[in-house]
Design a protein around this motif. Structure first.
Motif, PDB file in Angstrom:
ATOM      1  N   MET A   1       0.876  -1.324   0.008  1.00 25.16           N
ATOM      2  CA  MET A   1       0.071   0.191  -0.017  1.00 25.16           C
ATOM      3  C   MET A   1       0.835   1.157   0.023  1.00 25.16           C
ATOM      4  O   MET A   1       1.821   1.226   0.751  1.00 25.16           O
ATOM      5  N   VAL A   2       0.503   2.141  -0.716  1.00 26.42           N
ATOM      6  CA  VAL A   2       1.340   3.299  -0.853  1.00 26.42           C
ATOM      7  C   VAL A   2       0.724   4.499  -0.157  1.00 26.42           C
ATOM      8  O   VAL A   2      -0.528   4.747  -0.116  1.00 26.42           O
ATOM      9  N   GLU A   3       1.447   5.126   0.732  1.00 28.85           N
ATOM     10  CA  GLU A   3       1.058   5.991   1.452  1.00 28.85           C
ATOM     11  C   GLU A   3       0.828   7.514   0.612  1.00 28.85           C
ATOM     12  O   GLU A   3       1.444   7.804  -0.056  1.00 28.85           O
ATOM     13  N   SER A   4      -0.158   8.208   1.019  1.00 32.56           N
ATOM     14  CA  SER A   4      -0.437   9.582   0.404  1.00 32.56           C
ATOM     15  C   SER A   4       0.573  10.413   1.096  1.00 32.56           C
ATOM     16  O   SER A   4       0.996  10.360   1.852  1.00 32.56           O
ATOM     17  N   LYS A   5       0.606  11.605   0.301  1.00 37.16           N
ATOM     18  CA  LYS A   5       1.652  12.795   0.856  1.00 37.16           C
ATOM     19  C   LYS A   5       0.900  13.069   2.109  1.00 37.16           C
ATOM     20  O   LYS A   5       1.948  13.421   2.976  1.00 37.16           O
ATOM     21  N   VAL A   6      -0.341  13.154   2.286  1.00 34.36           N
ATOM     22  CA  VAL A   6      -0.869  13.721   3.554  1.00 34.36           C
ATOM     23  C   VAL A   6      -0.439  12.698   4.606  1.00 34.36           C
ATOM     24  O   VAL A   6       0.016  13.205   5.873  1.00 34.36           O
ATOM     25  N   GLU A   7      -0.589  11.329   4.404  1.00 33.46           N
ATOM     26  CA  GLU A   7      -0.174  10.458   5.525  1.00 33.46           C
ATOM     27  C   GLU A   7       1.167  10.570   5.980  1.00 33.46           C
ATOM     28  O   GLU A   7       1.561  10.448   7.115  1.00 33.46           O
ATOM     29  N   VAL A   8       2.066  10.687   4.815  1.00 31.24           N
ATOM     30  CA  VAL A   8       3.449  10.804   5.244  1.00 31.24           C
ATOM     31  C   VAL A   8       3.790  12.092   5.846  1.00 31.24           C
ATOM     32  O   VAL A   8       4.393  11.990   6.999  1.00 31.24           O
ATOM     33  N   LEU A   9       3.172  13.100   5.811  1.00 29.45           N
ATOM     34  CA  LEU A   9       3.384  14.547   6.313  1.00 29.45           C
ATOM     35  C   LEU A   9       2.748  14.152   7.925  1.00 29.45           C
ATOM     36  O   LEU A   9       3.478  14.637   8.533  1.00 29.45           O
ATOM     37  N   LEU A  10       1.825  13.403   7.929  1.00 25.91           N
ATOM     38  CA  LEU A  10       1.138  13.215   9.510  1.00 25.91           C
ATOM     39  C   LEU A  10       2.242  12.385  10.088  1.00 25.91           C
ATOM     40  O   LEU A  10       2.422  12.371  11.211  1.00 25.91           O
ATOM     41  N   ARG A  11       2.768  11.375   9.542  1.00 16.39           N
ATOM     42  CA  ARG A  11       3.647  10.423  10.215  1.00 16.39           C
ATOM     43  C   ARG A  11       4.852  11.222  10.677  1.00 16.39           C
ATOM     44  O   ARG A  11       5.393  10.978  11.750  1.00 16.39           O
ATOM     45  N   VAL A  12       5.450  12.194   9.688  1.00  8.14           N
ATOM     46  CA  VAL A  12       6.701  12.754   9.962  1.00  8.14           C
ATOM     47  C   VAL A  12       6.138  14.016  11.085  1.00  8.14           C
ATOM     48  O   VAL A  12       6.950  14.057  12.247  1.00  8.14           O
ATOM     49  N   CYS A  13       5.011  14.282  11.283  1.00  8.50           N
ATOM     50  CA  CYS A  13       4.539  15.250  11.965  1.00  8.50           C
ATOM     51  C   CYS A  13       4.318  14.631  13.625  1.00  8.50           C
ATOM     52  O   CYS A  13       4.970  14.905  14.571  1.00  8.50           O
ATOM     53  N   GLU A  14       4.061  13.412  13.601  1.00 10.80           N
ATOM     54  CA  GLU A  14       4.025  12.731  14.769  1.00 10.80           C
ATOM     55  C   GLU A  14       5.464  12.209  15.523  1.00 10.80           C
ATOM     56  O   GLU A  14       5.687  12.289  16.558  1.00 10.80           O
ATOM     57  N   VAL A  15       6.388  12.050  14.401  1.00  9.78           N
ATOM     58  CA  VAL A  15       7.777  11.601  14.711  1.00  9.78           C
ATOM     59  C   VAL A  15       8.500  12.837  15.638  1.00  9.78           C
ATOM     60  O   VAL A  15       9.027  12.834  16.569  1.00  9.78           O
ATOM     61  N   ASN A  16       8.199  14.100  14.947  1.00 14.73           N
ATOM     62  CA  ASN A  16       8.636  15.477  15.482  1.00 14.73           C
ATOM     63  C   ASN A  16       8.199  15.731  16.712  1.00 14.73           C
ATOM     64  O   ASN A  16       8.855  16.149  17.701  1.00 14.73           O
ATOM     65  N   LEU A  17       6.723  15.422  16.999  1.00 17.77           N
ATOM     66  CA  LEU A  17       6.081  15.594  18.112  1.00 17.77           C
ATOM     67  C   LEU A  17       6.518  14.684  19.350  1.00 17.77           C
ATOM     68  O   LEU A  17       6.954  15.302  20.493  1.00 17.77           O
ATOM     69  N   GLU A  18       6.804  13.542  18.945  1.00 17.99           N
ATOM     70  CA  GLU A  18       7.760  12.574  19.979  1.00 17.99           C
ATOM     71  C   GLU A  18       8.862  13.113  20.284  1.00 17.99           C
ATOM     72  O   GLU A  18       9.363  13.047  21.560  1.00 17.99           O
ATOM     73  N   ARG A  19       9.752  13.542  19.561  1.00 16.79           N
ATOM     74  CA  ARG A  19      11.008  14.219  19.480  1.00 16.79           C
ATOM     75  C   ARG A  19      11.007  15.212  20.461  1.00 16.79           C
ATOM     76  O   ARG A  19      11.703  15.437  21.531  1.00 16.79           O
ATOM     77  N   ALA A  20      10.046  16.080  20.384  1.00 19.27           N
ATOM     78  CA  ALA A  20       9.937  17.444  21.098  1.00 19.27           C
ATOM     79  C   ALA A  20       9.518  17.017  22.505  1.00 19.27           C
ATOM     80  O   ALA A  20       9.966  17.773  23.465  1.00 19.27           O
ATOM     81  N   GLU A  21       8.462  16.228  22.895  1.00 20.24           N
ATOM     82  CA  GLU A  21       8.256  15.885  24.196  1.00 20.24           C
ATOM     83  C   GLU A  21       9.272  15.143  24.808  1.00 20.24           C
ATOM     84  O   GLU A  21       9.616  15.482  25.996  1.00 20.24           O
TER      85      GLU A  21
END
Length: 67
Positions: A1-21
């Motif tokens: 299954m290919v991720e959409s650009k929106v899904e990729v952006l949201l996944r990267v967002c979650e990673v950055n949020l985890e790093r921030a915390e």
């Protein structure tokens, strides 16, 4: 299954949020702010893409190329 650009952006967002915390909990506030800012930018770009626009590349929500 290919991720959409929106899904990729949201996944990267979650990673950055985890790093921030993690950085915040470690008292590394400048780094926490940086990663939180990156999370917000990715989330905003995901929303812009979802609404049919093109994501920003220069930290602006509006393009001034028409001026």
């Amino acid at each position: 299954m290919v991720e959409s650009k929106v899904e990729v952006l949201l996944r990267v967002c979650e990673v950055n949020l985890e790093r921030a915390e993690k950085r915040f909990d470690a008292g590394e506030y400048d780094s926490a702010v940086f990663h939180a800012s990156m999370a917000v930018e990715r989330a905003a770009n995901a929303m812009i893409r979802e609404l049919g626009g093109d994501e920003t590349k220069d930290h602006r929500a509006v393009s001034y190329t028409h001026l």
